[in-house]
Design a protein around this motif. Sequence first.
Motif, PDB file in Angstrom:
ATOM      1  N   ALA A   1      15.602  34.631  62.900  1.00  0.00           N
ATOM      2  CA  ALA A   1      16.840  34.788  62.140  1.00  0.00           C
ATOM      3  C   ALA A   1      16.847  33.892  60.914  1.00  0.00           C
ATOM      4  O   ALA A   1      17.447  34.215  59.906  1.00  0.00           O
ATOM      5  CB  ALA A   1      18.030  34.471  63.033  1.00  0.00           C
TER       6      ALA A   1
ATOM      7  N   PRO B   1      10.150  44.351  64.230  1.00  0.00           N
ATOM      8  CA  PRO B   1      11.257  43.861  63.401  1.00  0.00           C
ATOM      9  C   PRO B   1      12.290  43.086  64.209  1.00  0.00           C
ATOM     10  O   PRO B   1      13.017  42.270  63.678  1.00  0.00           O
ATOM     11  CB  PRO B   1      11.853  45.137  62.815  1.00  0.00           C
ATOM     12  N   GLU B   2      12.316  43.349  65.511  1.00  0.00           N
ATOM     13  CA  GLU B   2      13.279  42.665  66.372  1.00  0.00           C
ATOM     14  C   GLU B   2      12.940  41.190  66.526  1.00  0.00           C
ATOM     15  O   GLU B   2      13.781  40.399  66.917  1.00  0.00           O
ATOM     16  CB  GLU B   2      13.255  43.298  67.771  1.00  0.00           C
ATOM     17  N   ASP B   3      11.701  40.860  66.256  1.00  0.00           N
ATOM     18  CA  ASP B   3      11.255  39.519  66.560  1.00  0.00           C
ATOM     19  C   ASP B   3      11.225  38.595  65.366  1.00  0.00           C
ATOM     20  O   ASP B   3      10.868  37.434  65.482  1.00  0.00           O
ATOM     21  CB  ASP B   3       9.853  39.572  67.194  1.00  0.00           C
ATOM     22  N   ILE B   4      11.597  39.113  64.218  1.00  0.00           N
ATOM     23  CA  ILE B   4      11.594  38.266  63.035  1.00  0.00           C
ATOM     24  C   ILE B   4      12.652  37.191  63.207  1.00  0.00           C
ATOM     25  O   ILE B   4      13.791  37.482  63.552  1.00  0.00           O
ATOM     26  CB  ILE B   4      11.848  39.117  61.786  1.00  0.00           C
TER      27      ILE B   4
ATOM     28  N   HIS C   1      26.760  40.458  59.566  1.00  0.00           N
ATOM     29  CA  HIS C   1      27.153  41.545  60.459  1.00  0.00           C
ATOM     30  C   HIS C   1      28.512  42.108  60.046  1.00  0.00           C
ATOM     31  O   HIS C   1      28.738  43.317  60.130  1.00  0.00           O
ATOM     32  CB  HIS C   1      27.192  41.056  61.905  1.00  0.00           C
ATOM     33  N   ARG C   2      29.376  41.227  59.601  1.00  0.00           N
ATOM     34  CA  ARG C   2      30.685  41.704  59.158  1.00  0.00           C
ATOM     35  C   ARG C   2      30.525  42.616  57.938  1.00  0.00           C
ATOM     36  O   ARG C   2      31.230  43.610  57.801  1.00  0.00           O
ATOM     37  CB  ARG C   2      31.570  40.501  58.840  1.00  0.00           C
TER      38      ARG C   2
ATOM     39  N   ILE D   1      25.078  34.589  59.772  1.00  0.00           N
ATOM     40  CA  ILE D   1      24.717  35.770  60.557  1.00  0.00           C
ATOM     41  C   ILE D   1      25.963  36.602  60.846  1.00  0.00           C
ATOM     42  O   ILE D   1      25.979  37.820  60.656  1.00  0.00           O
ATOM     43  CB  ILE D   1      24.025  35.328  61.863  1.00  0.00           C
ATOM     44  N   GLU D   2      27.012  35.933  61.284  1.00  0.00           N
ATOM     45  CA  GLU D   2      28.261  36.645  61.563  1.00  0.00           C
ATOM     46  C   GLU D   2      28.754  37.348  60.304  1.00  0.00           C
ATOM     47  O   GLU D   2      29.232  38.468  60.349  1.00  0.00           O
ATOM     48  CB  GLU D   2      29.341  35.670  62.037  1.00  0.00           C
ATOM     49  N   PHE D   3      28.646  36.644  59.192  1.00  0.00           N
ATOM     50  CA  PHE D   3      29.130  37.242  57.963  1.00  0.00           C
ATOM     51  C   PHE D   3      28.328  38.492  57.611  1.00  0.00           C
ATOM     52  O   PHE D   3      28.896  39.524  57.253  1.00  0.00           O
ATOM     53  CB  PHE D   3      29.076  36.238  56.816  1.00  0.00           C
TER      54      PHE D   3
ATOM     55  N   SER E   1      18.387  36.271  58.042  1.00  0.00           N
ATOM     56  CA  SER E   1      18.380  37.723  57.968  1.00  0.00           C
ATOM     57  C   SER E   1      18.916  38.343  59.239  1.00  0.00           C
ATOM     58  O   SER E   1      18.890  37.736  60.304  1.00  0.00           O
ATOM     59  CB  SER E   1      16.953  38.215  57.737  1.00  0.00           C
ATOM     60  N   ILE E   2      19.430  39.537  59.083  1.00  0.00           N
ATOM     61  CA  ILE E   2      19.756  40.329  60.257  1.00  0.00           C
ATOM     62  C   ILE E   2      19.071  41.681  60.098  1.00  0.00           C
ATOM     63  O   ILE E   2      18.736  42.093  58.988  1.00  0.00           O
ATOM     64  CB  ILE E   2      21.276  40.536  60.441  1.00  0.00           C
ATOM     65  N   TYR E   3      18.872  42.327  61.188  1.00  0.00           N
ATOM     66  CA  TYR E   3      18.213  43.631  61.176  1.00  0.00           C
ATOM     67  C   TYR E   3      19.170  44.638  61.774  1.00  0.00           C
ATOM     68  O   TYR E   3      19.523  44.537  62.948  1.00  0.00           O
ATOM     69  CB  TYR E   3      16.930  43.545  61.998  1.00  0.00           C
ATOM     70  N   ARG E   4      19.638  45.548  60.950  1.00  0.00           N
ATOM     71  CA  ARG E   4      20.532  46.577  61.481  1.00  0.00           C
ATOM     72  C   ARG E   4      20.279  47.899  60.793  1.00  0.00           C
ATOM     73  O   ARG E   4      19.977  47.935  59.602  1.00  0.00           O
ATOM     74  CB  ARG E   4      22.005  46.167  61.291  1.00  0.00           C
TER      75      ARG E   4
END
Lengths: 413, 1066
Positions: free
Chosen positions: A47, A42-45, A84-85, A80-82, A58-61
């Motif tokens: 962005a 999943p880390e390699d998908i 994560h926010r 991406i920043e959004f 996408s982000i993975y968290r």
Amino acid sequence: MIHSLFIINSSGDVFMEKHWKSVVSRSVCDYFFDEQRKIGSPEDIPAVIPTPHHYLISIYRSSMFFIAVCMTEVPPLFVIEFLHRVVDTFDDYFTECTESIIKENYVVVYELLDEMLDNGFPLATESNILKELIKPPNLLRTIANTVTGKSNVSATLPSGQLSNVPWRRTGVKYTNNEAYFDVVEEVDAIIDKSGSTVFAEIQGYIDCCIKLSGMPDLTLSFMNARLFDDVSFHPCVRFKRWESERILSFIPPDGNMRLMSYHIGSQSIVAIPIYVRHSLNWKDGRLDLTVGPKQTIGRTVENVVIEIPMPKTVTNSVLICNQGKYSFDPVSRLLVWDVGRIDTTKLPNLQGTVTSVTGSTGDSKPTISVKFTINQMAVSGLKVNRLDMYGEKYKPFKGVKYITKAGKFQIRM
Amino acid sequence: MNNNGSYGNERSISSGGAGDIDYASDPASGGFFNSDYKKHDDLKQMLDTNKDGLKLEAMKRIIGMIAKGRDASELFPAVVKNVVSKNIEVKKLVYVYLVRYAEEQQDLALLSISTFQRALKDPNQLIRASALRVLSSIRVPVIVPIVMLAIKDSASDMSPYVRKTAAHAIPKLYSLDPEQKDELVHVIEKLLSDKTTLVVGSAVMAFEEVCPEKISLIHKNFRKLCNLLVDVDEWGQVIIINMLTRYARTQFVDPNKGMIDSYDESERPFYDDEEESEDLKNKKPSFSLDTDHRLLLKNAKPLLQSRNAAVVMAVAQLYHHCAPRNEVSIIGKSLIRLLRSHREVQSVVLNCMAYISVQRKGMFEPYLKSFFVRTSDPTHIKLLKLDILTNLATETSISVILREFQTYVSSPDKEFVAAAIQAIGRCASNIKEVTDTCLNGLVSMLSNRDEAVVAESVVVIKKLLQSQPSRHRDIIQSMAKLMDTITVPAARASILWLLGEYSELVPNIAPDVLRKLAKSFVSEEDIVKLQVLNLSVKLYLNNPSQTQLLCQYVFTLARYDQNYDIRDRSRFLRQFIFPTNNENNLAKFSKKIFLASKPAPLLVSRFKDTPINVRTLCEPDRESYQMGSLSHYLNMRASGYHDLPNFPEVAPDSSARNVAEIPSPSPPPISSKKESKNRSFYSESDSSPVDEDSDSSEGDSDDDDGNEKSNDEESSSDDSSDDDSDSSDDSQSQIEIRKVIKNDEIDGEDSGSDSDDSSDGSSSDDTDSSEEKPQVAKPAGKSVPSKPVSNLDLLLDLDDVVPNLPIMTPSLGGFLSPLTPSLTGASSTMNSVLPVGPSFTSSKYFEVLSKIVGRGMSVEGRFTRQPHLFSPKMLNVELKFTNHSSEPFEEISMSFQKLPPGVKLHEFAPIACLPQHGSLIGSIGVDWNDSTQPLNFDINWRDGSASVTLKSPVGELLRAVKVSHTMFIEEQGKLRGMNEHSEKVSPSKPVAKIPESVFEVTNVFLLPAVEPNIYRFSGQTMASNSLVLVTIKTTADAGEVEVIVNCEKMVVGSLLLREIKTIFLN
């Protein structure tokens, strides 16, 4: 900007969707699943995944994927920043952000998402403002609301939104006025197999928890501000003051925040507080590790954890350690040795054999990653000089704490 | 955990309220329709109750359905009813629902429009803003004109938050109806000139979405945008910087123009740079940056310190694209910092870095070690880092880099190992000094135990060897030996190709290899087979004696191969070596064809520009995209991407950016706005009332004198009010205060209105929404919003669509749009609403506090029908304190804990002492916010206190205003449907006393009678300035009276009707 958001759990269910413009069918996620199938981790998908009509960013968290669907040109970092926010906000509201917590609080989540974006463009992302608009759920308030019939949603515009300090809510009142600062430094290092440092730098940040009434104007100064190579600030910090005087001057938001983060780069010499003596021989599978402190200015190294991701060919391990405990997961092939605190009189040691499918290990060498914490020490030698408060009459209680941690601390075997 | 994605809350309800409901019902299961029906039925019931709690639960469950992507559209009618709910959370969830489904249920969605229109005039800015948000998010084409109007009005709202929302609404409307572009551009222009940080970010966003090509709109705002940049919110910063980058590329000349084309700066060793650029500087002292260009760069620079990666990247690309070459390097440090951020951020940032590192090698050289790969990095990050490392490699740093690469080769991550080997190859071919070392290293890897490593090495060595094969005969030999062991097809093919190409160097080995391969031909992979054919042809040409038979054998095998590619190839090659007819000219030249020397391949990073001759026109490379954009990241044009223009040769006139110091307080912007508004909605016919009214305005001409007088007074009061208000409101927003002073104590006459434009004339204040901003008006300020020309046409449009729709007045303009200065044109006087003094003031007191409760002190109240001094929205209530006891009351004051929402109270001046048996008068100001809810407060004196309740009859909540007869009829026409309340009663009083009776009940103005037996009264609610029109018709014999009350506030209307009715009945 952002058309829709899909949240996908680890088993591939789209368990929440939100649309800010016309509805985008969730079948668009199939492109994502295709990509996911192609790529194992999943880390390699990537962005950004382009599809015929949409772009999936996408982000993975917390083992969830947050997929934003965009249709037109938009800076990918913006989205991406959004995202994560958004996750940070959930963390802030519900103390952690997991699938079950999102499901439990879906109404608040939905209200938050609605407030954070308007027509796909960020509207309110400042935690202080959001918390005034939508109160974070807690048990007491839930009970109080059921009794009094009040709601979690504010009927008026948060006063901060219109002020010059949009990050701070107004009318803050505390009986105990306190300001705590945590200076946390993480040592990133790559140590080669002979024990010499290939690369080391310090990533530091100052997190604070500020509970001060009214509109306090704080200044924080350092004994040795010249140490910083590069800094980034919370929007509340006045950059001009920093430029001219190297003083952090700010009106803080209420509650927790990251005031600044800094970087002390490879140009300065970074003290490496720990060493690991290691030997691993694939022929007979002997593994021997010894951990010891180094350059710690007399502080004890605590919470030491050593992790070695073993190659796929390793099947099992028989090891004995004289301190802490170790485990080996035969599925992920991760060897974890939880050492604890290092006692300088008797150095922790782990030895034994690892068994592997014969002859197939090749030359590949695993990398040891080390975690540790050292309290009451900032490895760079950074010291807070003083904290002053203006604009309010009372005397606040102030506290500064220093911690050094391992960041991406890796030792090549 | 239930894996069907049902949310926590839902289950608890289903167990509590609705019994067993199968939420995860599968369409295949028999009970689906049944349970579905039941579920919705249940929700509908909950929505129909009047308990907020149940409604809220129902809404929460519906939101749960939406969140999970279930269809909840069936419930639309039940949900939309609740749009008027008082409970703010229910309302909010209904909004969410509405935005989601309005598009699908357009007709029903229209039912909710009137609620939003009303909310647009709410004194609470949050409610105004959210109404606009939802209204503009309902993607129903029919309401385009309404949204347009709402946007225009909100764009000049006093609250910056509402203006921000208006900016957000612009792209929504634009996507709904691109026809509206021209008008929207006007609104954008207005919003761009806003000076509030909250607004400009969104305004620029709207600009970018709607009219990015209209760069001329930016000129005037350029400097302001630069100066505000630091204070704008993070997201706005990104948008503004990106836009300004494009702007800079069109308005300023290339800062690097004239600097000798030192593109190869990067190629030079790092330490050379400084001297050289010093030289360059000395050579070109004449060139200096435009001051505005400098301003932009200077103000953007601090943002490199932002915590937001997107902002940092935006500044980085600004510098990359627009800054003089010697200044760009400052972005390096900040970009390096971003590498500590989340994985996705790293990926994007590394991508850009790889791109920059090709052009500006020096920038990242000091940070070389930051790109060293960690085992814990995800693979794609590792690969990007490798790319950057190879790009950065120079003679000085290569040894460090190669040592790193060496460790990477032993990584367990195979993909990464392969990439590392390729990277070594690239370094070897780029830096001549290390070619041999690299080659030796690669050859030593041929003995690696890992086949993948070996294979990749072979492929790379093959490429490297091409440049100087003669020196490496031994390498070719050892590679030939590998044929026995290596199985990876690509590697085998590479070896075969090498052997064929350089068969002269190894004349003995090559035929032997071919022999072996002929044996195993059938089991080889296709790619190997092709190379076998290739090899055999080449060997045959060099050495036919030894290889002819082998060749024939191989070609025969190939002829019957399963793969048509191979069959094809064999047929094609056969003609060269075994020509079927002797005339074949090809065979003669076959040696030249096959054994020509081939150019060595260029090993370049994927981020390097493809050489010009390879680049095709239709496929622009990364170079041409704006760095940090989606298109740049994907290296393909994303829809909606705007090309970054090239710098102009000559800078356009910079004076376009000059902003006049003091913009004249001009009515033109307003009138032009009005014009544009008119153009869209009103047909020509609307001009007629304007003309009509010009005669009626003559009567008002006397007022002008009075206005000027009051104007002087006002300017002084203006100052004081500004001081008062600054703290509560955003100080940056320029507020234009428009006040109307009426001095009815002196002459009791009505006066006109006046306006006081502040600097820009761009925004206006609506007094009704000034609850945060109390004004001091003297001696009695009243606000006079003018009604705009009719919006009737618009309404008729709507009427056609939904005839049953209760129509609220869409005349938002009346309160939110700027007023036309009354002195400038006749048009304004005609529709003006002029406050007048009360026609009747009751002298009757009502009891507020009885002397028993007050322990000897009684308080009586009286509505004086005068506006309170403190705010024109407050009613003045006279309180008469009487001391019935023998003790004096001292220090009388009042206090209140909690007021109902929206209600404001201004307390009376404390009374120091109330002597025994004396009485004193105090007055309080109450803004009831147009509601009749009772007000609780305490009256305190030295030894005690008493709580009292004050309630106002609805009739007192009005102020008398004078409107023209035409306007009365017109406004009444707008307030039909649910806004009209009428009833017929049989009165018990003579007709003549009708006006007096009405005046007793309510504070209204009697219009001069036009028709006998019809009395028209006009008034206005105190807080929201909604018109209240009362019409009383009597039959000739006065046997029956019909009372009609038209008011947009339905509650006020119906209560007033009831009160008026009672006076006729008693």
